[in-house]
Design an enzyme around this catalytic site. Structure first.
Site, PDB file in Angstrom:
ATOM      1  CG  ASP A 168      -0.219  -0.072   2.520  1.00 26.11           C
ATOM      2  OD1 ASP A 168       1.018   0.109   2.533  1.00 26.11           O
ATOM      3  OD2 ASP A 168      -0.868  -0.297   3.548  1.00 26.11           O
ATOM      4  N   GLY A 228       0.933   3.644   2.273  1.00 29.08           N
ATOM      5  CA  GLY A 228       1.229   4.149   3.607  1.00 29.08           C
ATOM      6  C   GLY A 228       0.223   5.192   4.060  1.00 29.08           C
ATOM      7  CG  PHE A 247      -5.935   2.942   5.381  1.00 27.67           C
ATOM      8  CD1 PHE A 247      -7.188   3.485   5.136  1.00 27.67           C
ATOM      9  CD2 PHE A 247      -5.814   1.972   6.363  1.00 27.67           C
ATOM     10  CE1 PHE A 247      -8.303   3.066   5.859  1.00 27.67           C
ATOM     11  CE2 PHE A 247      -6.919   1.549   7.091  1.00 27.67           C
ATOM     12  CZ  PHE A 247      -8.166   2.096   6.836  1.00 27.67           C
ATOM     13  CG  ASP A 298      -5.653   6.671  -0.939  1.00 30.47           C
ATOM     14  OD1 ASP A 298      -4.710   6.544  -0.123  1.00 30.47           O
ATOM     15  OD2 ASP A 298      -6.669   5.963  -0.895  1.00 30.47           O
ATOM     16  CD  GLN A 322     -10.484   6.514  -0.822  1.00 31.30           C
ATOM     17  OE1 GLN A 322     -11.562   6.319  -0.241  1.00 31.30           O
ATOM     18  NE2 GLN A 322      -9.363   5.848  -0.492  1.00 31.30           N
ATOM     19  N   GLY A 356     -11.423   2.849   0.954  1.00 37.93           N
ATOM     20  CA  GLY A 356     -12.481   3.500   1.717  1.00 37.93           C
ATOM     21  C   GLY A 356     -13.752   2.689   1.853  1.00 37.93           C
ATOM     22  CG  ASP A 367      -5.310  -6.047   1.721  1.00 36.86           C
ATOM     23  OD1 ASP A 367      -5.966  -5.278   0.999  1.00 36.86           O
ATOM     24  OD2 ASP A 367      -4.921  -5.733   2.856  1.00 36.86           O
ATOM     25  CB  CYS A 419      -9.115 -28.486   7.133  1.00 40.81           C
ATOM     26  SG  CYS A 419      -7.669 -27.485   6.742  1.00 40.81           S
ATOM     27  CB  CYS A 432      -4.074 -27.212   6.693  1.00 40.27           C
ATOM     28  SG  CYS A 432      -4.433 -27.049   8.447  1.00 40.27           S
ATOM     29  CB  CYS A 445      -6.705 -29.982   9.976  1.00 41.93           C
ATOM     30  SG  CYS A 445      -7.533 -28.433  10.420  1.00 41.93           S
ATOM     31  CG  HIS A 466      -7.008 -23.988  10.231  1.00 46.32           C
ATOM     32  ND1 HIS A 466      -7.380 -25.157   9.600  1.00 46.32           N
ATOM     33  CD2 HIS A 466      -8.140 -23.248  10.337  1.00 46.32           C
ATOM     34  CE1 HIS A 466      -8.677 -25.128   9.353  1.00 46.32           C
ATOM     35  NE2 HIS A 466      -9.170 -23.981   9.793  1.00 46.32           N
TER      36      HIS A 466
END
Lengths: 371, 371
Positions: B93, B95, B97, B147, B191, B218, B268, B306, B308, B311, B337
């Protein structure tokens, strides 16, 4: 009973020796260092990491596990090994030492010790039989007897009281264990502070009982190193050769060197893991403080001579950054490295004994880690 | 410039689509969820874990990395990827925000924003060019423009001011970037708060510039979900098909479902990792609070469905215990997990779009994770 220990090579210039501990089919080369998984995990690592690091004997603390998650959980899961998905060997202390060092209040009684939990102040009592029951639920391969570890600086009267209590409880523990020995072993704990006469009396008394091994407690509890060495030296000639000797809560690289020199086979300590979390790591050149400004732009690994995956992957500069900003990953990477170091250190030490170079090994590492 | 995005399959009943993002030779299937490595590590995991989990695009925060370890370190190590031994793609990003949400004080100026570090109160200034310079040092494959993200609840005047500033800075950023574009991409940020007119104006303005992708900022900043959905729906028909669309800081399973339904390709969020550390894990049956007493004796894995390694190895009872006693290992196991879950969730979502069953997928998961 059949012996769990097979003597290996003896050093000619000291009491150092190699050996093999057989714990329910798991072969452990000694001298060995055991990492500490106080509450059922080696802090910041997974059981997969422990396997990968090659540790096949670790320690867990009965006091902590008794309080949380409690005996019922271990009975349900059929022991800590199943609970934490760890397949190798396990040693537990009796919980006594933690009662004396952690519990908010404790009081000796003839048949045990009453204490209040350091977590919630709740009331509990440990007896020689109850701590064996708890360790049976935990399912350790080596259990410890309840003992009285008098604090460093105790007068002779207090040390003698501790000895009487420790010996009486050891006999009770042995009798209780022998009612149904199963596959779990029990070690008694030699006490006596830094008083040579008491140490030898304790050793002699406890070695007369047919325990499969012997532990030494109450050392590295604040005494200066010369005192520590003096007590190890006074006991060394009298240690039964046929049984494994375990020096509890030790220790630093130098303390381990002194221990092995004086015939000790087994060690455990939180220092390699705790120091790692505090940013101190061990290397072939000595100790390093990861937080030092001087590492900010370092492209080198923690130790260029180390073969661990942390050293093969990450730079000192990166790990320093993680420590500086307190990222959780800093703890696991540093812990992994330090435990790899300890494994490698012990392996090289065993090798040095085998090839008749223990003195050279001792001098080299004592010089590097002298303080 | 050549496009970094290749459109895949479009859902017939919504704006959902699959696609492939090509970031300097690394192929990323969309819709994708990016885990957040704020300060150069996904909290509690190693770069090896990220690889093992199959993530090939992760996010790092410019604000945090600018403050610590600082630009000089990234210049020296030639970027964050080298620094953290991560080989795949990286998005940062700008920075901005974090300045608005974390810095102890900040003040807009025509050409940027002045702020005081939340760590030590030191004074700094970000400009459209300086944050690109910083992201160039970090070496991300996708950089974000500076922004102005007005807080939720801002009035129209404030939102319009944010739009003007955001658009002006986006143009400056584009010009600055184009002087020397290299292999790093830049996305502008739409925005406009929850005002549809402003959102569409922002989208139209920014899509006129030849950025390789477009981000939406936003949203998911405190507005009720119906508002969030309304804004996504108003933009969906107007999103340029040829460019990847990234919805910043989103989100929950349900927010991601709504995003994909409205044409978003990239997400994200810290929630899967933060919730894991707080003991909340995601499963095929919904969310689970690992600390619940009801799991105390549970032999089952977190999620029997699962695949993984957590698990496959550990029980709910064990992981609950680790959380209850705050063992560090609790954080890494739970995080691993949840990130495995998110990978698997996104993979199944892409599959559902490919086979024409996105609506069924949406209904199924919205029902499970509705709250």
């Amino acid at each position: 009973m059949s012996s769990i220990f097979k003597e290996g090579i003896y050093d000619t210039g000291s009491y150092a020796r190699t050996g093999t501990l057989d714990l329910n089919g798991i072969q452990i080369q000694t001298p060995i260092f055991m990492p500490v998984g106080t509450r059922g995990s080696i802090k910041s690592l997974t059981s997969e990491d422990i396997d990968e690091l090659g540790y096949n004997l670790i320690l867990a603390n009965t006091y902590h596990l008794y309080l949380k998650p409690g005996k019922e959980v271990f009975d349900h899961f059929q022991g800590l090994k199943n609970f934490m998905s760890y397949k190798k060997a396990l040693l537990t202390d009796s919980g006594g030492f933690q009662v004396f060092s952690l519990a908010s209040l404790f009081k000796f009684e003839d048949d045990g010790v009453r204490f209040q939990s350091h977590i919630d102040g709740s009331h509990h009592k440990f007896t020689p039989a109850s701590v064996i029951d708890m360790q049976r639920s935990i399912g350790s391969d080596i259990m410890m007897v309840l003992d009285d570890c008098a604090p460093y600086g105790s007068d002779t009267k207090r040390l003698e009281l501790a000895l009487d209590r420790t010996h009486r409880w050891a006999k009770e523990s042995f009798a209780y264990w022998m009612e149904n020995p199963g596959g779990q072993n029990v070690f008694p704990i030699v006490q006596g502070g830094v008083n040579e006469t008491l140490r030898l009396r304790s050793l002699e008394t406890l070695q007369k009982i047919d325990f499969p091994g012997i532990a030494i407690g109450g050392l590295s509890v604040g005494e200066p190193r010369p005192e520590y060495i003096r007590i190890l030296e006074c006991m060394a000639p009298h240690l039964d050769k046929s049984r494994p000797r375990y020096l509890m809560g030790v220790g630093t690289v130098v303390d381990i060197l002194e221990g092995v020199k004086n015939g000790i086979d087994m060690f455990d300590c939180v220092l390699p893991t705790r120091n790692a979390r505090n940013g101190q790591v061990f290397t072939s050149k000595g100790k390093i403080n990861l937080r030092n400004e001087s590492h900010r732009l370092s492209d080198s690994p923690i130790d260029p001579q180390c073969e661990c995956k942390v050293c093969k992957t990450y730079s000192l500069g990166y790990i320093r950054h993680l420590h500086k900003v307190k990222e959780l990953t800093a703890f696991s990477l540093s812990t992994y490295h330090n435990l790899f170091f300890m494994q490698s250190f012990m392996e090289k030490m065993r090798k040095s004994i085998e090839i008749g170079n223990f003195q050279g090994f001792y001098d080299h590492w004592k010089n590097l880690f002298g303080s």
